[in-house]
Design an enzyme around this catalytic site. Structure first.
Site, PDB file in Angstrom:
ATOM      1  N   LYS A  63     -56.363 -13.406  87.654  1.00 12.46           N
ATOM      2  CA  LYS A  63     -56.364 -12.132  88.391  1.00 12.46           C
ATOM      3  C   LYS A  63     -55.192 -12.017  89.360  1.00 12.46           C
ATOM      4  CE  LYS A  63     -59.537 -13.566  92.099  1.00 12.46           C
ATOM      5  NZ  LYS A  63     -58.630 -13.368  93.246  1.00 12.46           N
ATOM      6  N   THR A  64     -54.793 -13.135  89.977  1.00  5.54           N
ATOM      7  CA  THR A  64     -53.664 -13.065  90.905  1.00  5.54           C
ATOM      8  C   THR A  64     -52.388 -12.675  90.178  1.00  5.54           C
ATOM      9  OG1 THR A  64     -54.702 -14.763  92.282  1.00  5.54           O
ATOM     10  CG2 THR A  64     -52.361 -14.334  92.651  1.00  5.54           C
ATOM     11  N   ASP A 249     -58.432  -6.986  96.328  1.00  4.32           N
ATOM     12  CA  ASP A 249     -58.863  -8.213  95.659  1.00  4.32           C
ATOM     13  C   ASP A 249     -60.259  -8.602  96.155  1.00  4.32           C
ATOM     14  OD1 ASP A 249     -58.773 -10.456  94.073  1.00  4.32           O
ATOM     15  OD2 ASP A 249     -57.442 -11.597  95.384  1.00  4.32           O
ATOM     16  N   GLU A 250     -60.964  -9.394  95.345  1.00  4.66           N
ATOM     17  CA  GLU A 250     -62.308  -9.894  95.690  1.00  4.66           C
ATOM     18  C   GLU A 250     -63.229  -8.749  96.111  1.00  4.66           C
ATOM     19  OE1 GLU A 250     -63.049 -12.798  94.944  1.00  4.66           O
ATOM     20  OE2 GLU A 250     -61.319 -14.120  95.172  1.00  4.66           O
ATOM     21  N   GLN A 294     -69.475 -13.593  90.794  1.00  6.23           N
ATOM     22  CA  GLN A 294     -69.011 -14.485  91.851  1.00  6.23           C
ATOM     23  C   GLN A 294     -69.279 -13.909  93.243  1.00  6.23           C
ATOM     24  OE1 GLN A 294     -65.261 -16.792  91.057  1.00  6.23           O
ATOM     25  NE2 GLN A 294     -64.976 -15.276  89.429  1.00  6.23           N
ATOM     26  N   ARG A 673     -65.319 -24.182  88.646  1.00  2.00           N
ATOM     27  CA  ARG A 673     -64.210 -24.810  89.375  1.00  2.00           C
ATOM     28  C   ARG A 673     -63.624 -25.972  88.566  1.00  2.00           C
ATOM     29  NH1 ARG A 673     -63.007 -20.824  91.512  1.00  2.00           N
ATOM     30  NH2 ARG A 673     -64.641 -20.023  90.156  1.00  2.00           N
TER      31      ARG A 673
END
Length: 804
Positions: A63-64, A249-250, A294, A673
């Site tokens: 996504k970044t 974002d997020e 998330q 992770r």
């Protein structure tokens, strides 16, 4: 107000953009390069134009890269002025990284963008225009400590009972109001009980004092900025004219106030406050990136509704799914997919990878939390020795900070380098250090550092002036600080209240020194001082989730003391007797269970001087952290520990469907992770409140597909005592896994009565048979045969043992 935005064309693609200097034009990438390496879904998100867009970015889906490439595409290909771009992230570090990435792609023009956190962006808005609300633009920003001090003054002025109306509880309620954009004037209409009516009154007075001080607290920053945009249509339209492209974002972690800020800047809204229609601006192009799977910060006010309802909140919106994962193996992703699929009402999404199936997930069921920690340490060492990983590429996750204690003790004992992220080592945490400072002050009154640390902890109203008077008296009379406290009646210039508080403190400490002199064990003294000092009561009365964690850490410290005392009163009767030693002499030389001995023990455990730093040129250190802290990170090898119902998922989530769904999302975050290897572990018996606690396997373990698992040890492989405990816990777990209070008789059995032939269960040694008993009352002892663990002698009043 001067027109600060006239340089920015309101159209999404300006026909006459400001040309970039030649050097910067050379720095910008060509269009084909900006799309290089992107998969079809990522490419589609980067070049999307027109309608609002939700990019559902699964864990590890890049996504970044999408966000930075989109910004670069806007500048380089669509001729968007960098100053018309607003990009919002949740941390300053993430904002800086995003800004640097874009500068690398399009050159220094990118510095004109607003790339910041929500709070930083709002401060910029407020610094320019808060005077419209009658406040000076040079306002102060209060941190939590400042805010708490102010609220304390308010509660005193309102004459509120601090036990009935704790300051922290009021502050939490006010914070929730501000996150919901409920100001002090309307808060009274949102109360649901008499307590909240009092909170609303405190909120009004608190806000009045803030304004009088020309200050805002942290929650005010977003609420006030939103209210400013809502109240002044011309100002809102000016910002809408400037920011033609908004990226967030997020997005799954936004609260209502943050959502409304985004809406004010980029949604179609009614504008009855704007009388001149020529100033109205079409909505900006909005891109939000997030993943409802998330969303794990509900306790901070985040609402998953924001991302789930994006398409209805922003009509015409388009959703693009990023499901290809570039981090983990397919087995790890299949495990994550299987767990999260159990959550209801979630958008369907399945992560996949082209990196191959990878290793199976390794599972391990330990007898105790110490055995669990030992298995983890052994595995890390084995992987390192085999050259399969570096220490720096390994992480161990747990649900609560208190769980790190067993891991840290084992890692120190075996010499495994580690660091604790998102917190400090167990013995360095504030509440643990405060408790230890009390104990040191009791055993060594000359320890001025420890005495000064806890003199006013918890708050006793002993201020700096009183402390200075004690210091002068001590210097004049050549006394230690503690000795001066004992002679407080001789100190001139002390206020009566301060003198009384100091006298009470000195008497309390003297009483506990008498306990030590009388031979009371370390855990008894610790439990007594935590209660008598009011330290524990202050934490238990708080509604702050952090204080709940601090109580858990103090419970863990009492468990450590209890284990120390039990070990000190356990004699290994199988020990070989030397030629010059008798059995009686061995018993007389048994370890000391006194408070000084305990302090010596934990001082050695807490000494982290030999723990190496994580140097990139060496193997690094193993990372220990909570699951919440792990968000956004990744490691080659991940150990997900404490997978037991009541631990993870947390006890309070077991009876609440919404909280359980969030715990499952937390499991999804933890699993994803891992890049190459994932371990899931649990303990059949875990110490809590100084007694064995039996928790069944986490339901999340049952949701992992069996064909993905390689169980190194299962519940069937438990030692006989642990298996018996597990069986019993499945029948009566709700009773055995709950506690009634700190240091109560039901939470820590005292004075166990046994006879020869009885069967017992010990928290460390497991199932055993009583061979003989001796002594009476407080000195009653029992000799127990544990088979392979040997023959042990226990002082029954402190032994973590139950009769079966």
């Amino acid at each position: 107000m001067p027109d600060l935005f006239s340089a920015f064309d309101p159209r999404p693609d300006a026909a006459h953009p400001t040309p970039a200097p030649p050097t910067e034009r050379r720095a910008a990438r060509a269009a084909p390069d900006l799309l290089e390496g992107l998969n079809p879904a990522q490419r589609e998100a980067v070049v999307h134009q027109g309608s609002p867009i939700l990019v559902v970015a699964g864990a590890g889906s890049g996504k970044t890269r999408v966000l930075t490439r989109r910004i670069a595409w806007l500048v380089a290909e669509r001729n968007v002025h960098p100053g018309s771009i607003l990009a919002i992230t949740f941390t300053n570090k993430a904002a800086a990284e995003m800004r640097e990435r874009v500068i690398d792609v399009v050159g220094n023009r990118a510095k004109l963008m607003w790339v910041s956190t929500f709070h930083s962006a709002c401060v910029r808005i407020l610094r320019a225009d808060i005077d419209r609300f009658g406040m000076d633009k040079r306002f102060s920003i209060y941190d939590d400590t400042d805010a708490k001090r102010l609220m304390t003054l308010v509660t005193r002025e309102l004459d509120l009972d601090p036990k009935r109306y704790p300051v922290r509880a009021i502050m939490n309620w006010v914070s929730n109001c501000k996150n919901e954009l409920i100001d002090h004037e309307s808060a009274g209409s949102h109360t649901s009980n008499p307590n909240e009516e009092v909170y609303a009154e405190a909120y009004r007075e608190y806000q009045r004092r803030l304004v009088a001080a020309n200050a805002l607290d942290f929650d005010d920053l977003i609420m006030t900025a939103v209210h400013l945009l809502q109240a002044f249509g011309d100002l809102r339209e000016s910002y809408r004219r400037r920011f033609r492209h908004v990226l967030v974002d997020e997005y799954q972690d936004t609260n209502h106030a943050q959502y409304e800020l985004v809406r004010q800047l980029s949604a179609k809204i009614d504008t009855p406050d704007v009388t001149d229609p020529t100033v109205l601006v079409d909505p900006a192009e909005l891109m939000v990136v997030g993943d409802s799977d998330q969303s794990i910060y509900a306790f901070r006010g985040a609402t998953i509704r924001n991302i789930l309802d994006f398409e209805s909140d922003f009509p015409g919106a388009r959703t693009i799914m990023l499901e290809q994962n570039y981090r983990s193996t397919q087995n790890i992703l299949n495990a994550a997919n299987s767990v999260i699929a159990r959550n209801a009402n979630r958008p369907e999404k399945r992560l996949w990878s082209d990196s191959g199936a990878g290793d199976l997930i390794i599972g391990y069921v330990a007898d105790t939390e110490h055995d669990e920690a030992q298995f983890i340490a052994n595995e890390i060492d084995a992987l390192s020795d085999a050259g399969k990983t570096r220490y720096g590429d390994v992480a161990v996750f747990y649900r609560t900070n208190a769980q790190s204690r067993a891991l840290e003790e084992v890692f120190i004992r075996v010499g495994l380098p580690y660091k604790v992220v998102g917190g400090v080592r167990f013995y360095e945490r504030r509440e643990v250090r405060d408790a230890i400072a009390y104990l040191r002050s009791i055993t060594n009154p000359a320890d001025d550092v420890s005495v000064r640390r806890i003199l006013n902890v918890p708050k006793r109203g002993i201020g700096d002036r009183a402390v200075a008077a004690v210091e002068l008296f001590a210097a004049a009379e050549s006394l230690t600080f503690s000795e001066a406290l004992d002679r407080v009646a001789e100190i001139n210039g002390l206020a009566t209240r301060s003198a009384n508080q100091i006298a009470g403190f000195a008497e309390m400490m003297a009483a506990h020194r008498q306990l030590v002199a009388a031979g009371n064990s370390a855990d008894e003294v610790l439990t007594s001082i935590l209660s008598a000092s009011g330290y524990l009561a202050e934490l238990e009365s708080s509604s702050d989730p952090q204080d709940e964690t601090r109580v858990e850490n103090l419970i863990e410290l009492v468990s450590v003391a209890g284990e120390f005392v039990a070990a000190a009163n356990t004699v290994d009767l199988d020990q070989e007797i030397g030629d010059d030693e008798t059995e009686a002499e061995l018993e007389e030389s048994a370890p000391d269970d006194s408070l000084p001995a305990f302090l010596e023990r934990i001082a050695l455990v807490a000494d982290a001087d030999q723990i190496p730093d994580n140097d990139p040129d060496d193997d690094g250190v193993v990372t220990l952290m909570t699951l919440h802290t792990a968000k956004g990170l990744e490691f080659d090898t991940v150990f997900l520990s404490g997978c037991e119902d009541g631990v993870f998922p947390h006890m309070r989530a077991l009876m609440d469907a919404h909280e359980l769904a969030e715990e499952r999302r937390l499991a999804y975050v933890g699993i994803t992770r891992a890049r190459r290897r994932l371990y899931v572990t649990r303990a059949a018996v875990r110490a809590a409140w100084g007694a064995p606690q039996y928790n069944p396997a986490s339901r999340f373990l049952e949701e992992l597909p069996s064909h993905l698992m390689d169980w190194r040890r299962t519940g069937k492989d438990l030692t006989s005592w642990a298996a018996t405990s597990a069986t019993r816990s499945s029948r009566s777990w709700s009773q055995t896994s709950t506690t009634t209070g700190f240091g109560t008789a039901s939470s820590k059995p005292r004075g166990l009565s046994v006879a020869a032939g009885d069967r017992v269960l010990h928290a460390t040694f497991g199932m055993g048979s009583v061979i003989a008993t001796s002594g009476t009352g407080e000195q009653a002892k029992a000799d127990v045969d544990f088979g392979s663990a040997g023959l042990k002698r226990f002082l029954l009043k402190v032994a973590p043992m139950e009769k079966l």
